[in-house]
Each structure stands twice: as C-alpha cells, then as structure tokens.
Design a protein around this motif. Sequence first.
Motif, PDB file in Angstrom:
ATOM      1  N   PRO A   1      45.592  46.125  40.025  1.00 23.32           N
ATOM      2  CA  PRO A   1      44.383  46.420  40.820  1.00 23.32           C
ATOM      3  C   PRO A   1      43.130  45.759  40.261  1.00 23.32           C
ATOM      4  O   PRO A   1      42.245  45.365  41.006  1.00 23.32           O
ATOM      5  N   SER A   2      43.040  45.597  38.951  1.00 25.70           N
ATOM      6  CA  SER A   2      41.825  44.999  38.391  1.00 25.70           C
ATOM      7  C   SER A   2      41.737  43.521  38.755  1.00 25.70           C
ATOM      8  O   SER A   2      40.648  42.998  38.961  1.00 25.70           O
TER       9      SER A   2
ATOM     10  N   SER B   1      42.897  42.221  41.588  1.00 24.57           N
ATOM     11  CA  SER B   1      42.532  42.118  43.001  1.00 24.57           C
ATOM     12  C   SER B   1      41.049  42.424  43.196  1.00 24.57           C
ATOM     13  O   SER B   1      40.392  41.785  44.007  1.00 24.57           O
ATOM     14  N   SER B   2      40.495  43.363  42.424  1.00 27.88           N
ATOM     15  CA  SER B   2      39.055  43.616  42.553  1.00 27.88           C
ATOM     16  C   SER B   2      38.260  42.455  41.972  1.00 27.88           C
ATOM     17  O   SER B   2      37.224  42.086  42.506  1.00 27.88           O
TER      18      SER B   2
ATOM     19  N   TYR C   1      38.233  39.851  44.620  1.00 25.78           N
ATOM     20  CA  TYR C   1      37.324  40.265  45.694  1.00 25.78           C
ATOM     21  C   TYR C   1      35.875  39.958  45.303  1.00 25.78           C
ATOM     22  O   TYR C   1      35.120  39.374  46.082  1.00 25.78           O
ATOM     23  N   ILE C   2      35.511  40.304  44.079  1.00 28.19           N
ATOM     24  CA  ILE C   2      34.152  40.041  43.594  1.00 28.19           C
ATOM     25  C   ILE C   2      33.901  38.534  43.558  1.00 28.19           C
ATOM     26  O   ILE C   2      32.833  38.065  43.944  1.00 28.19           O
TER      27      ILE C   2
ATOM     28  N   ILE D   1      27.730  46.155  47.981  1.00 27.01           N
ATOM     29  CA  ILE D   1      28.555  45.260  47.164  1.00 27.01           C
ATOM     30  C   ILE D   1      27.866  43.911  47.026  1.00 27.01           C
ATOM     31  O   ILE D   1      27.744  43.373  45.919  1.00 27.01           O
TER      32      ILE D   1
END
Length: 97
Positions: free
Chosen positions: A4-5, A7-8, A11-12, A46
């Motif tokens: 998950p880290s 993929s985030s 995204y960022i 965001i």
Amino acid sequence: MGDPSSSSASYIHMVQHLIEKCLIFHMSKEECMEALSKHANIKPVITSTVWNELEKENKEFFEAYARTKGDRMSEEETSQMIQKMISDSSTKDANDD
C-alpha cells in the motif's frame, strides 16, 4: 495485493506530475486544485498538500514563479509551447530507440 505504501507513493507522484503540468500553464495553486478536482477527480486537499510540499522543496522556483505569475502567456503562445514540447518529446523518444 501490492504494498500500500508504494501505491500511495505512486499516487502522490502522479499528483506531482499533474501539478507540474499546471505550472506549465501558469496556473495558480487554486486554479490547479480546481482543474485537478474537475478533470482528474483529485481532492483539492491532496493537490494543496502536494503543492505545499513542492513549494518547501523548491522555494526559489516558486518565488520566481510567483513573480512571473502576472506574465501569463497568450493562448497562442501556450499552444506553441505545447506543440514544441510534443515535438521535442517525440524527437527524444525516437532517439531513445
């Protein structure tokens, strides 16, 4: 499933890339937040957070950017710049082969 880290982080990174595109068009932070919300479904909070981090990391750039903000390009100049970027990019891609 994937990490998950990562993929985030990707995204960022994508949001950062989109903000950089907004900067090319001389958008303000607010215009960028609105554009990414409307066209990329990215929450304004965001965009704002990533923009703020970019500002911290690139203080001199954003100070210069703010000074030139009033010197927006005409639509024709913007179009020419985009065409040049596309042409430069395709030339670079061809040279990479």
